[in-house]
Design an enzyme around this catalytic site. Structure first.
Site, short mmCIF file in Angstrom:
data_model
loop_
_atom_site.label_atom_id
_atom_site.label_comp_id
_atom_site.label_asym_id
_atom_site.label_seq_id
_atom_site.Cartn_x
_atom_site.Cartn_y
_atom_site.Cartn_z
N CYS A 1 -5.90 -57.49 -7.19
CA CYS A 1 -6.06 -58.83 -7.76
C CYS A 1 -4.97 -59.74 -7.20
CB CYS A 1 -5.96 -58.79 -9.29
SG CYS A 1 -6.09 -60.41 -10.07
N VAL A 2 -5.37 -60.67 -6.37
CA VAL A 2 -4.45 -61.67 -5.84
C VAL A 2 -5.25 -62.94 -5.61
CG1 VAL A 2 -4.81 -60.95 -3.44
CG2 VAL A 2 -2.72 -62.15 -4.06
#
Length: 213
Positions: A97-98
């Site tokens: 998750c970025v």
């Protein structure tokens, strides 16, 4: 993480573009990153990222993959850690998750930018977008425990059989995105200096406890 190839859904122009970029990255990789071309499926981009020096991931070799969807590059690829890692922004199934792979995605960013962003995520975790809530909570509230847990997971799952020199912590190489912290602020950066002096006497005991994770 599994799924069929999307090569047949991509235009010949995009296929050539991706193939060229992957080959360029394989021949001229960013520091601390190795890219492995998949001639059978260019939508499956695999790489290894060296754990940056001064972090709990130092000395580790982390395998990752980028899965390019049928609408790439209009939509971002999905990123996964194939090597087990204790990190706020990596889910139990390895999903990364970025913001670069989500709301901040732009079609012209390129694979190199993505790989550098993931590398910098090891230096500057973002607890505000945690997929691993336990890791995010420890990072904010009990950094020493977080660091020890992350370091032991690295020791067990990411250490190569032959040791390699750790990657330098070069903050200026981090892409400037809202998905990663690119300054010396934050709980991770403030604790880098102490990470190198971890207590070795607890290592064997912790290894046995963590092997079931």
């Amino acid at each position: 993480m599994s799924g069929s190839s999307n090569v047949e859904n991509l235009s010949p122009q995009i296929i050539r573009q991706v193939a060229k970029e992957v080959l360029d990255l394989a021949n001229h990789p960013p520091e601390g990153v190795k890219v492995f071309p998949n001639e059978q499926d260019i939508t499956d981009v695999q790489a290894t990222i060296e754990g940056p020096g001064g972090t709990p991931y130092e000395g580790g070799q982390f395998k990752i993959k980028l899965s390019l969807g049928k609408d790439f590059p209009q939509t971002p690829p999905k990123g996964f850690f194939l090597t087990k890692i204790f990190h706020p922004n990596v889910a139990k199934n390895g999903e990364i998750c970025v913001n670069t792979l989500k709301k901040d995605w732009k079609a012209d960013l390129g694979l190199k930018h993505i790989l550098l962003t993931i590398k910098c995520l090891l230096i500057y975790p973002n607890p505000e977008s945690a997929l691993n809530e336990e890791a995010g909570k420890l990072l904010l509230e009990q950094y020493d425990n977080y660091s020890e847990r992350a370091r032991m997971m690295t020791e067990i799952h990411a250490k190569p059989t032959t040791k390699t020199a750790p990657t330098k912590n070069e903050e200026t190489n981090c892409p400037s995105t809202s998905g990663t912290q690119s300054t010396s602020e934050g709980p991770m950066a403030k604790k880098h200096a102490g990470d190198k002096n971890a207590a070795e006497k607890k290592k064997k005991e912790k290894k046995r406890a963590l092997r079931r994770l």
